[in-house]
Structure formats: structure tokens, C-alpha cells
Design an enzyme around this catalytic site. Structure first.
Site, PDB file in Angstrom:
ATOM      1  N   GLU A  25      27.051  39.091  17.717  1.00 23.49           N
ATOM      2  CA  GLU A  25      27.446  37.590  17.356  1.00 23.49           C
ATOM      3  C   GLU A  25      27.101  37.169  15.992  1.00 23.49           C
ATOM      4  O   GLU A  25      27.779  36.441  15.604  1.00 23.49           O
ATOM      5  CB  GLU A  25      26.390  36.708  18.569  1.00 23.49           C
ATOM      6  CG  GLU A  25      26.690  37.111  19.955  1.00 23.49           C
ATOM      7  CD  GLU A  25      28.262  37.154  20.270  1.00 23.49           C
ATOM      8  OE1 GLU A  25      28.949  36.479  19.503  1.00 23.49           O
ATOM      9  OE2 GLU A  25      28.680  37.738  21.280  1.00 23.49           O
ATOM     10  N   HIS A  63      29.749  38.082  13.360  1.00 28.65           N
ATOM     11  CA  HIS A  63      30.885  36.868  13.471  1.00 28.65           C
ATOM     12  C   HIS A  63      30.705  36.054  12.408  1.00 28.65           C
ATOM     13  O   HIS A  63      31.770  35.244  11.917  1.00 28.65           O
ATOM     14  CB  HIS A  63      31.195  36.134  14.793  1.00 28.65           C
ATOM     15  CG  HIS A  63      31.908  37.106  15.970  1.00 28.65           C
ATOM     16  ND1 HIS A  63      33.019  37.364  15.779  1.00 28.65           N
ATOM     17  CD2 HIS A  63      31.266  37.553  17.168  1.00 28.65           C
ATOM     18  CE1 HIS A  63      33.484  38.009  16.865  1.00 28.65           C
ATOM     19  NE2 HIS A  63      32.512  37.996  17.555  1.00 28.65           N
TER      20      HIS A  63
HETATM   21 NI    NI Z   1      32.564  39.195  19.518  1.00 23.63          NI
END
Ligand code: NI
Length: 181
Positions: free
Chosen positions: A147, A150
């Protein structure tokens, strides 16, 4: 409740670095987190980062029972608690890495084998501005790394070391029911 469209790989907004959240306790932040949670739950994701719904801020959410892979089951993985993490800072605890299969709501229908640090400390803030400081391992550590990537404009296919281990979920795992990304 607002389920937002998730940007897919190829959209240049997924490649941008996200900005830190400067103001907590705003309606915009509350709305963003609500939208992210609704979207992740609806799509049965293991996590979601703000840039995936087109918001260029350092906000990620992950965990809880919405995705079968975040719940302790037949694996020895511990359940990952639902977490809202802002302005995260990651510090690997050791150089040990492990490869495992990942998917992503921005790369639907596919899986890739990705190396990640096994042990990790992560720090940041929750949605109220309260400090979060956790040291985690295994799947929990993996989800956080995925995450938070990102937020740096990195999608997991960029981390795959052997492209033979990147493909369509239905081809790689024909016997597996399509799980969430
Ligand atoms: Ni993802």
C-alpha cells in the site's frame, strides 16, 4: 456511502508521489477515508491507497475481514487489524525478504510474485492525528509495503524480479475461486 472507481495501471496518476496530509479533522479527509473504506470493502480488497481513487495524498487503509487473505485461517498468518494510516514511514527491521503472490485492485485479474521485507516497523498517524507505531511481520508487513508503494507511485509489477511469475489469476491458479485483489 460512495464507491469510487479505482484507477488502473496505465493511468499516470498512479505513478505520482503523494503529498503528506497536513490537516487532520477536516471534512475532506473524513470523506476520503469513508470513500476508500467503502470502495475497498465493496471490491473485497486487502488494502487501498488514496491515489488509487485519484487523490494525491499519503493515506492508505488495509486489513480487516473484508479480504480472506487478511484473516487468520489455515495459514499461520495473524489477522491484520483494520488500519487507517496517514503519512507513513517504513523502516525494515532486517534485510530478510520473502517472495509471495500479490494482487492489486489497480491491476485487476492478475497476480505476481513479489519480494518484500519480512519484518518492518511502520510509523504514521491515524485519521485523528494519533500516532501509530507498529512492528510487524509476514503478511501484515507485506500489505503495508504494497500500500505504501502506491504513495511513491510504485505498482507491484514494478517489483517483480522474474516476469515468468506474473500473469492472470485464472491461469496461474485455475483451481482457486477468484479471491479479492
Ligand atoms: Ni495495490
Amino acid at each position: 456511502m460512495a464507491i469510487k472507481p479505482v484507477l488502473r495501471m496505465g493511468d499516470p496518476r498512479l505513478l505520482k508521489a503523494s503529498k503528506p496530509v497536513k490537516k487532520f479533522h477536516t471534512d475532506e479527509l473524513r470523506e476520503l477515508i469513508r470513500d476508500m473504506r467503502d470502495t475497498m470493502t465493496f471490491l473485497k480488497g486487502a488494502g487501498l491507497a488514496a491515489p488509487q481513487i485519484g487523490v494525491n495524498l499519503q493515506v492508505v487503509i488495509f486489513g480487516e475481514e473484508s479480504n480472506p487473505r487478511t484473516v487468520a485461517s489455515d495459514t499461520d498468518a495473524e489477522a491484520v487489524p483494520f488500519t487507517i494510516l496517514l503519512n507513513p514511514k517504513l523502516t525494515p527491521i532486517s534485510d530478510d525478504r520473502e517472495e509471495a503472490w500479490e494482487g492489486c485492485l489497480s491491476v485487476p485479474g492478475m497476480r505476481g510474485l513479489v519480494p518484500r521485507f519480512l519484518r518492518l516497523r511502520y510509523q504514521g498517524f491515524d485519521e485523528h492525528g494519533k500516532k501509530i507505531d507498529r512492528t510487524v511481520t509476514d503478511f501484515h508487513a507485506r500489505v503495508v509495503q504494497h500500500e505504501c508503494d502506491h504513495l511513491a507511485g510504485i505498482l507491484y509489477p514494478m517489483r517483480i524480479q522474474d516476469m515468468r511469475y506474473f500473469g492472470f489469476t485464472a491461469e496461474l491458479f485455475p483451481d482457486e475461486a477468484m479471491a479479492g485483489e
